[in-house]
Write a protein that holds these residues in place. Structure first.
Motif, PDB file in Angstrom:
ATOM      1  N   HIS A   1       0.815  -1.217   0.000  1.00 54.24           N
ATOM      2  CA  HIS A   1       0.000   0.000   0.000  1.00 54.24           C
ATOM      3  C   HIS A   1       0.848   1.266   0.000  1.00 54.24           C
ATOM      4  N   ASN A   2       2.176   1.092  -0.012  1.00 57.97           N
ATOM      5  CA  ASN A   2       3.029   2.271  -0.137  1.00 57.97           C
ATOM      6  C   ASN A   2       2.929   2.756  -1.572  1.00 57.97           C
ATOM      7  N   ARG A   3       2.359   3.884  -1.752  1.00 59.84           N
ATOM      8  CA  ARG A   3       2.158   4.414  -3.097  1.00 59.84           C
ATOM      9  C   ARG A   3       3.428   5.111  -3.564  1.00 59.84           C
ATOM     10  N   ALA A   4       3.582   5.150  -4.861  1.00 62.69           N
ATOM     11  CA  ALA A   4       4.704   5.894  -5.420  1.00 62.69           C
ATOM     12  C   ALA A   4       4.561   7.350  -5.006  1.00 62.69           C
ATOM     13  N   SER A   5       5.643   7.916  -4.631  1.00 58.91           N
ATOM     14  CA  SER A   5       5.613   9.274  -4.107  1.00 58.91           C
ATOM     15  C   SER A   5       5.196  10.264  -5.186  1.00 58.91           C
ATOM     16  N   SER A   6       4.236  11.109  -4.829  1.00 58.74           N
ATOM     17  CA  SER A   6       3.815  12.157  -5.753  1.00 58.74           C
ATOM     18  C   SER A   6       4.569  13.455  -5.462  1.00 58.74           C
ATOM     19  N   ALA A   7       5.441  13.412  -4.445  1.00 54.87           N
ATOM     20  CA  ALA A   7       6.213  14.597  -4.091  1.00 54.87           C
ATOM     21  C   ALA A   7       7.206  14.903  -5.203  1.00 54.87           C
ATOM     22  N   SER A   8       7.412  16.187  -5.433  1.00 56.65           N
ATOM     23  CA  SER A   8       8.239  16.597  -6.564  1.00 56.65           C
ATOM     24  C   SER A   8       9.706  16.753  -6.183  1.00 56.65           C
ATOM     25  N   THR A   9      10.006  17.135  -4.978  1.00 59.76           N
ATOM     26  CA  THR A   9      11.394  17.363  -4.586  1.00 59.76           C
ATOM     27  C   THR A   9      11.836  16.297  -3.595  1.00 59.76           C
ATOM     28  N   PRO A  10      13.134  16.113  -3.450  1.00 55.46           N
ATOM     29  CA  PRO A  10      13.628  15.146  -2.463  1.00 55.46           C
ATOM     30  C   PRO A  10      13.178  15.489  -1.040  1.00 55.46           C
ATOM     31  N   TYR A  11      13.092  16.782  -0.732  1.00 52.89           N
ATOM     32  CA  TYR A  11      12.627  17.190   0.583  1.00 52.89           C
ATOM     33  C   TYR A  11      11.183  16.734   0.809  1.00 52.89           C
ATOM     34  N   ASP A  12      10.312  16.950  -0.186  1.00 52.56           N
ATOM     35  CA  ASP A  12       8.924  16.523  -0.073  1.00 52.56           C
ATOM     36  C   ASP A  12       8.828  15.008   0.074  1.00 52.56           C
ATOM     37  N   GLN A  13       9.671  14.291  -0.641  1.00 54.30           N
ATOM     38  CA  GLN A  13       9.688  12.838  -0.527  1.00 54.30           C
ATOM     39  C   GLN A  13      10.111  12.405   0.870  1.00 54.30           C
ATOM     40  N   LEU A  14      11.095  13.101   1.430  1.00 52.70           N
ATOM     41  CA  LEU A  14      11.561  12.791   2.779  1.00 52.70           C
ATOM     42  C   LEU A  14      10.476  13.060   3.814  1.00 52.70           C
ATOM     43  N   VAL A  15       9.798  14.190   3.667  1.00 53.68           N
ATOM     44  CA  VAL A  15       8.706  14.523   4.582  1.00 53.68           C
ATOM     45  C   VAL A  15       7.601  13.478   4.495  1.00 53.68           C
ATOM     46  N   GLU A  16       7.264  13.066   3.273  1.00 60.55           N
ATOM     47  CA  GLU A  16       6.225  12.052   3.076  1.00 60.55           C
ATOM     48  C   GLU A  16       6.632  10.721   3.711  1.00 60.55           C
ATOM     49  N   LYS A  17       7.892  10.346   3.545  1.00 63.10           N
ATOM     50  CA  LYS A  17       8.392   9.103   4.141  1.00 63.10           C
ATOM     51  C   LYS A  17       8.350   9.191   5.670  1.00 63.10           C
ATOM     52  N   ASP A  18       8.758  10.329   6.220  1.00 63.81           N
ATOM     53  CA  ASP A  18       8.728  10.509   7.673  1.00 63.81           C
ATOM     54  C   ASP A  18       7.309  10.411   8.222  1.00 63.81           C
ATOM     55  N   ARG A  19       6.353  10.988   7.523  1.00 65.46           N
ATOM     56  CA  ARG A  19       4.960  10.922   7.971  1.00 65.46           C
ATOM     57  C   ARG A  19       4.434   9.491   7.922  1.00 65.46           C
ATOM     58  N   LEU A  20       4.807   8.758   6.894  1.00 68.51           N
ATOM     59  CA  LEU A  20       4.395   7.358   6.800  1.00 68.51           C
ATOM     60  C   LEU A  20       5.019   6.537   7.931  1.00 68.51           C
ATOM     61  N   ASP A  21       6.285   6.808   8.237  1.00 72.80           N
ATOM     62  CA  ASP A  21       6.933   6.119   9.359  1.00 72.80           C
ATOM     63  C   ASP A  21       6.247   6.463  10.678  1.00 72.80           C
ATOM     64  N   MET A  22       5.881   7.746  10.843  1.00 71.46           N
ATOM     65  CA  MET A  22       5.160   8.139  12.059  1.00 71.46           C
ATOM     66  C   MET A  22       3.818   7.431  12.142  1.00 71.46           C
ATOM     67  N   LEU A  23       3.104   7.354  11.010  1.00 64.68           N
ATOM     68  CA  LEU A  23       1.820   6.672  10.991  1.00 64.68           C
ATOM     69  C   LEU A  23       1.986   5.209  11.402  1.00 64.68           C
ATOM     70  N   ARG A  24       2.982   4.548  10.851  1.00 67.14           N
ATOM     71  CA  ARG A  24       3.245   3.148  11.239  1.00 67.14           C
ATOM     72  C   ARG A  24       3.492   3.042  12.734  1.00 67.14           C
ATOM     73  N   HIS A  25       4.284   3.943  13.250  1.00 67.04           N
ATOM     74  CA  HIS A  25       4.585   3.927  14.682  1.00 67.04           C
ATOM     75  C   HIS A  25       3.323   4.150  15.518  1.00 67.04           C
ATOM     76  N   PHE A  26       2.536   5.144  15.138  1.00 67.13           N
ATOM     77  CA  PHE A  26       1.313   5.431  15.880  1.00 67.13           C
ATOM     78  C   PHE A  26       0.316   4.277  15.797  1.00 67.13           C
ATOM     79  N   VAL A  27       0.199   3.668  14.615  1.00 63.31           N
ATOM     80  CA  VAL A  27      -0.714   2.533  14.452  1.00 63.31           C
ATOM     81  C   VAL A  27      -0.264   1.373  15.323  1.00 63.31           C
ATOM     82  N   SER A  28       1.043   1.153  15.415  1.00 57.79           N
ATOM     83  CA  SER A  28       1.546   0.043  16.234  1.00 57.79           C
ATOM     84  C   SER A  28       1.253   0.250  17.716  1.00 57.79           C
TER      85      SER A  28
END
Length: 169
Positions: free
Chosen positions: A85-112
């Motif tokens: 379910h990890n979708r291909a990043s729609s973020a345009s810059t590496p910074y946006d991709q990093l922020v998106e990855k960090d949020r997904l990691d936080m979501l995983r942590h919170f869900v756990s």
């Protein structure tokens, strides 16, 4: 139930059963074993399956229970969202991709950190896209309980994100 019905109705569920088992155990081999055991149990109970209202819910319940038993034996503590379910990043810059990855990691942590019932309901509804009725049947809850667990899970996740975004980790 005849063999042709088994092939037409049970075997197509193996990918879904794998996702459920893998989400709980986090081990590919263990999830594959659980799917195999689920199919064996469904085969042995094929005569009784004809009377079930939802064969899918029956099989998912078996897989879920087997996975929970396996996880308890290994004392696994973390449950992640399915990598499929990890979708291909729609973020345009590496910074946006990093922020998106960090949020997904936080979501995983919170869900756990959610209680098991809330985690299961959240996953089945928001990741798997199941209806309230299907979730209730799978987890042996009422639809009202499913709605309450889902509301509480979403509320807890929202509060965690607000707290983190406002104050940082």
């Amino acid at each position: 139930m005849q063999e042709i019905d088994f092939q037409a109705e049970i075997l197509p569920l193996k990918d879904k059963l794998f996702r459920v088992a893998f989400r709980i155990t986090l081990l590919r081999e263990e999830a594959e074993d659980i799917v195999q055991e689920t199919l064996i149990r469904a085969w042995k109970q094929r005569a009784e399956l004809a009377g079930k209202s939802s064969i899918e819910a029956f099989c998912v319940t078996i897989a879920r229970n087997l996975a929970l038993d396996a996880r308890e034996k290994k004392d696994a503590q973390h449950v992640e969202l399915n990598e499929a379910h990890n979708r291909a990043s729609s973020a345009s810059t590496p910074y946006d991709q990093l922020v998106e990855k960090d949020r997904l990691d936080m979501l995983r942590h919170f869900v756990s950190q959610l209680p098991q019932k809330q985690r299961d309901v959240f996953h089945l509804r928001d990741v798997e896209g199941k209806s309230y009725q299907e979730i209730a049947s799978t987890l042996q809850l009422t639809e009202e309980q499913v709605k309450v667990y889902l509301f509480r899970a979403r509320q807890k996740l929202r509060q965690q994100f607000i707290k983190t975004e406002g104050y940082g980790l």
